[in-house]
Design a protein around this motif. Structure first.
Motif, short mmCIF file in Angstrom:
data_model
loop_
_atom_site.label_atom_id
_atom_site.label_comp_id
_atom_site.label_asym_id
_atom_site.label_seq_id
_atom_site.Cartn_x
_atom_site.Cartn_y
_atom_site.Cartn_z
N GLN A 131 39.76 -6.59 33.83
CA GLN A 131 38.54 -6.27 33.10
C GLN A 131 37.80 -5.18 33.86
N THR A 132 37.32 -4.18 33.12
CA THR A 132 36.55 -3.12 33.74
C THR A 132 35.09 -3.53 33.77
N SER A 156 34.59 -3.05 28.33
CA SER A 156 35.46 -3.22 27.17
C SER A 156 34.74 -3.84 25.99
N GLU A 157 33.72 -4.63 26.26
CA GLU A 157 33.00 -5.30 25.18
C GLU A 157 31.56 -4.81 25.05
#
Length: 550
Positions: A113-114, A138-139
């Motif tokens: 996850q970034t 990402s979200e």
């Protein structure tokens, strides 16, 4: 002509009788509104503060449970344990292990996850954990990382979504047109409610809102809340109607009966508790508490009484229900605490080991102002907070165990103790013992009456005493009336007791004389040394002040 002037004067007098009360009602209405706004805003602050504390404690529990070094690499077992911890946590979205460069080595999903760090981490007061604001790129979701160091090269972090910090479900209606900002002390925004609101609603001016802002109690966060003035006014929307009705009644009263009705009708409308509060008729009686193993008096329980004008004392079962039903129980307790301070301050100042028990109602545990009232009464007095024990009855449920635990913890942080009264008579005893964190339990007279037999009463008392010892809780037996009960309670391991065997509840003057007599007996540990004295011949001392004691 004269009759016409009299009519004009009468109408003018009647108009004045209407104008003055209506003006006062409007003034009182505005004062009541301001007080209600302050109360609602303070409750909102308390609840939001509590929500942040609950979320962070959930993250602490997950971090302190997982031991990554024990597993070493990020294999399937490590991820499975992390997944289970995240699943059982209410607010933790992800657990991850990173190196000193903040590169993620392992997380629950196994995927990369970034995470963009938005500000430097802040140390928490415990010296173990840190908090920092981040964004899941990402979200496009904002979150915080609660972290602790694992060895020299590993950092374990719990990812918590920012909007869970300011979830305000119980205040959803109140905040319908408002908004909440939560930020770190450096100004970095970490949470908003509603989470899509970045500024005041369009078309509204900031003057339309009441603002609450300031730091949180235990964590490095700043809170800023905007609540619509219209929403704050909603509980009082019916007031203009009642003001009109009141004005019409005053007008009719002024025309028909004049000031006579206004002078005598209002006091008749007051209930007995309100009248007693107005006339300061509530007083305290004091029942001594004894260490049955050493024979020392260790203090007393303060019991409220209503003293009628003829001197007759009314027992609390005649007015307690009315006090709770009318919402006057809190004011009545504050008056009782002031009576206790006035009665016992000199004696307890000389004998700092003496304790006094004060009964609280369930309403006390549902409001954040309780501790402030205790501090206001006893803070300036010679009675130390450590000499106070606040007793809660098991028979009445509390609305919110979370709020109750917070109030109890704040009372205990003053140095005071909290006791659970009437243990065994309600349906919440074990639940309260497990949840509320009390220091003392008081076993009800119902079970003490049968403690000398081999039946269920002795079994229950024995079980309660063993449970209290396991939980490091003190035990007081109530309602002692016979010598055989004392002997059996000693055998079972009880140390403290109260009841008619030692003394009935005494009025202040008799209690002070009783204690002065007791503390001055030969064989005491020294005058004014702060220690309790050995007091033999209880019955002789008690009968001196209360001949009717059985």
């Amino acid at each position: 002509m004269l009759q016409g002037k009299r009519l004009i004067l009468f109408i003018g007098f009647a108009a004045m009788c209407v104008a003055v009360p209506v003006f006062l009602v409007f003034l009182l209405h505005q004062t009541a509104r301001d007080r209600e706004v302050d109360r609602v805003m303070e409750r909102l602050r308390f609840d939001l503060d509590t929500q942040v504390e609950i979320v962070l404690e959930d993250a602490f529990n997950a971090l302190d449970t997982y031991d990554f070094p024990a597993f070493g690499t990020c294999d399937g077992l490590s991820r499975e344990i992390m997944r289970r911890l995240a699943y059982t946590s209410v607010y933790v979205k992800d657990l991850m292990v990173a190196d000193r460069n903040n590169d993620v080595i392992c997380n629950t999903s196994g995927s990369q996850q970034t995470i963009r760090r938005r500000a430097q981490s802040q140390n928490l007061a415990d010296g173990i954990h840190q908090v920092e604001a981040v964004q899941i790129e990402s979200e496009q979701i904002e979150a915080i990382l609660i972290s602790r160091t694992l060895g020299e090269n590993r950092i374990l972090s719990a990812l918590v979504l920012s909007n869970s910090l300011v979830a305000a479900r119980s205040h959803k209606a109140l905040l319908e047109d408002g908004f909440v900002f939560l930020s770190l002390v450096d100004g970095t925004d970490v949470g908003r409610y509603p989470h899509s609101v970045l500024s005041a609603p369009s078309g509204r001016q900031l003057t339309d809102f009441s603002v609450l802002e300031g730091p949180l109690t235990s964590f490095p966060f700043e809170l800023k809340v905007f609540v619509s003035n219209d929403k704050l006014s909603e509980p009082l929307t019916d007031s203009p109607f009642w003001i009109s009705v009141f004005g019409a009644l005053v007008f009719g009263t002024a025309l028909c009966t004049g000031l006579c009705y206004m002078s005598f009708a209002q006091p008749a409308s007051l209930n007995s508790v309100e009248l007693a509060l107005r006339n300061r008729q509530f007083v305290a009686s004091y029942q001594p508490i004894v260490n049955i193993r050493t024979g020392e008096f260790i203090g007393c329980e303060a019991l409220i009484r209503l003293r009628k004008p003829d001197g007759t004392l009314i027992e609390p079962n005649a007015f307690i229900q009315d006090a709770e039903g009318s919402g006057l129980a809190i004011e009545m307790t504050v008056l009782l605490m002031k009576r206790i301070r006035a009665d016992l301050e000199e004696l307890y100042g000389r004998n700092p080991s003496l304790k006094v028990g004060i009964n609280l109602f369930s309403d006390h545990l549902n409001r954040s102002e309780t501790v402030a009232e205790i501090e206001e009464v006893f803070g300036p007095s010679q009675i130390r907070f450590e000499q106070l024990t606040f007793e809660l009855t098991e028979r009445l449920p509390v609305e919110s165990s979370k709020m109750a635990k917070k109030v109890i913890a704040k009372i205990q942080s003053l140095g005071s103790h909290v006791a659970l009264d009437d243990v065994g008579t309600g349906h919440n005893g074990l639940k309260y013992l497990m949840e509320l964190g009390v220091d003392i339990i008081k076993i009800d007279k119902l079970f003490i009456d049968g403690v000398s037999d081999s039946g269920f009463s002795r079994t229950i008392v024995d079980a309660l005493i063993k449970l209290a010892k396991e939980m490091d809780i003190l035990v007081v037996a109530e309602g002692i009336e016979r010598l055989d009960q004392v002997a059996n309670l000693k055998e079972l391991g009880v140390h403290m007791a109260q009841g008619y065997f030692y003394s009935k509840p005494l009025p202040p003057e008799a209690f002070l004389a009783f204690m002065d007599d007791a503390l001055s007996k030969p064989g005491s540990r020294g005058k004014h040394d702060g220690q309790h004295r050995q007091v033999p011949q209880y019955l002789k001392l008690v009968s001196k002040h209360h001949p009717a004691t059985s």
